[in-house]
Design an enzyme around this catalytic site. Structure first.
Site, PDB file in Angstrom:
ATOM      1  N   GLY A  46       8.511  -1.043 -11.646  1.00 48.09           N
ATOM      2  CA  GLY A  46       7.297  -1.767 -12.014  1.00 48.09           C
ATOM      3  C   GLY A  46       6.336  -1.779 -10.849  1.00 48.09           C
ATOM      4  O   GLY A  46       6.746  -1.714  -9.688  1.00 48.09           O
ATOM      5  N   GLN A  51      -0.692  -3.715  -5.620  1.00 45.13           N
ATOM      6  CA  GLN A  51       0.267  -3.046  -4.725  1.00 45.13           C
ATOM      7  C   GLN A  51      -0.239  -1.685  -4.257  1.00 45.13           C
ATOM      8  O   GLN A  51       0.322  -1.105  -3.323  1.00 45.13           O
ATOM      9  CB  GLN A  51       1.630  -2.891  -5.407  1.00 45.13           C
ATOM     10  N   CYS A  94      11.307  -5.204  -4.644  1.00 46.20           N
ATOM     11  CA  CYS A  94       9.870  -5.002  -4.822  1.00 46.20           C
ATOM     12  C   CYS A  94       9.425  -3.884  -3.888  1.00 46.20           C
ATOM     13  O   CYS A  94       9.821  -3.865  -2.719  1.00 46.20           O
ATOM     14  CB  CYS A  94       9.139  -6.296  -4.469  1.00 46.20           C
ATOM     15  N   LEU A  95       8.602  -2.966  -4.398  1.00 48.54           N
ATOM     16  CA  LEU A  95       8.143  -1.856  -3.554  1.00 48.54           C
ATOM     17  C   LEU A  95       7.308  -2.357  -2.379  1.00 48.54           C
ATOM     18  O   LEU A  95       7.183  -1.658  -1.377  1.00 48.54           O
ATOM     19  CB  LEU A  95       7.345  -0.853  -4.391  1.00 48.54           C
ATOM     20  N   HIS A 136       7.963 -10.840 -12.839  1.00 46.59           N
ATOM     21  CA  HIS A 136       7.826 -10.444 -11.437  1.00 46.59           C
ATOM     22  C   HIS A 136       6.450  -9.798 -11.208  1.00 46.59           C
ATOM     23  O   HIS A 136       5.739 -10.140 -10.254  1.00 46.59           O
ATOM     24  CB  HIS A 136       8.962  -9.459 -11.089  1.00 46.59           C
ATOM     25  N   GLU A 137       6.069  -8.884 -12.102  1.00 50.88           N
ATOM     26  CA  GLU A 137       4.784  -8.192 -11.935  1.00 50.88           C
ATOM     27  C   GLU A 137       3.604  -9.134 -12.160  1.00 50.88           C
ATOM     28  O   GLU A 137       2.585  -9.038 -11.466  1.00 50.88           O
ATOM     29  CB  GLU A 137       4.687  -6.992 -12.881  1.00 50.88           C
ATOM     30  N   HIS A 140       2.565 -10.908  -9.123  1.00 46.78           N
ATOM     31  CA  HIS A 140       1.703 -10.144  -8.211  1.00 46.78           C
ATOM     32  C   HIS A 140       0.223 -10.393  -8.523  1.00 46.78           C
ATOM     33  O   HIS A 140      -0.616 -10.406  -7.615  1.00 46.78           O
ATOM     34  CB  HIS A 140       1.970  -8.638  -8.347  1.00 46.78           C
TER      35      HIS A 140
HETATM   36 NI    NI Z   1       6.984  -6.394  -6.864  1.00 49.50          NI
END
Ligand code: NI
Length: 172
Positions: A46, A51, A94-95, A136-137, A140
């Site tokens: 995701g 990001q 998370c990236l 989670h997304e 962000h």
């Molecule tokens: Ni993330």
């Protein structure tokens, strides 16, 4: 399509609140295509637009398993409706917080209202990994990271480690 650099913590851009999208046009689809390619390349499951440094309310996701056909999903201006009272716990990563994983508790089910890749309104009932991942997304989009759901001690420890790694990388 192009792979874009991923913003990592503690970069202050990750704390920005993303703005709603006015309309889904070719320019936005180009961003979504880039985000998907960036996510696959990382690899991750995701990615929110912030990001890659773009503060708009757009999320891409693909939860297909390794031996399954890719199943890209696009969420524009997503909203969470009816989060369940029952909770579930998943180990998240998370990236933007590389090489760190920990368990987070979130509502086990929710309904998501959003615009799709073509700008059409959709409603999706999510449970399991999909429910966790979308929440989670969505965080962000509000400038929240999954480590914010952990203890302050854990959060400070991982941020300190990331800062140190970034300092070392910059010195190379
Ligand atoms: Ni993330």
């Amino acid at each position: 399509m192009a792979i874009r650099p991923i913003v990592t913590a503690p970069d202050p851009r990750l704390r920005e609140i993303s703005k709603p999208v006015d309309r889904v046009d070719d320019e936005l689809r180009a961003l979504m295509d880039d985000m998907l390619e960036t996510m696959y390349d990382a690899p991750g499951i995701g990615l929110a637009a912030i990001q890659v440094g773009v503060p708009v309310r757009v999320i891409v996701m693909d939860l297909a398993g390794e031996d399954e056909e890719p199943l890209p999903r696009f969420f524009v201006n997503p909203e969470i409706l009816d989060p369940s009272e029952d909770m579930s716990i998943y180990e998240e990563g998370c990236l933007s917080v590389p090489d760190f994983f920990d368990e987070v508790e979130r509502p086990a089910q929710c309904r998501i209202k959003f615009l799709d890749y073509d700008g059409k309104e959709q409603i999706l009932d999510a449970k399991g990994m999909l429910a966790t991942c979308i929440q989670h997304e969505m965080d962000h989009l509000e400038g929240v990271l999954f480590i914010d759901h952990l203890s302050r001690l854990k959060r400070e420890r991982v941020l300190k480690k990331l800062k140190k790694e970034q300092r070392l990388a910059a010195a190379e």
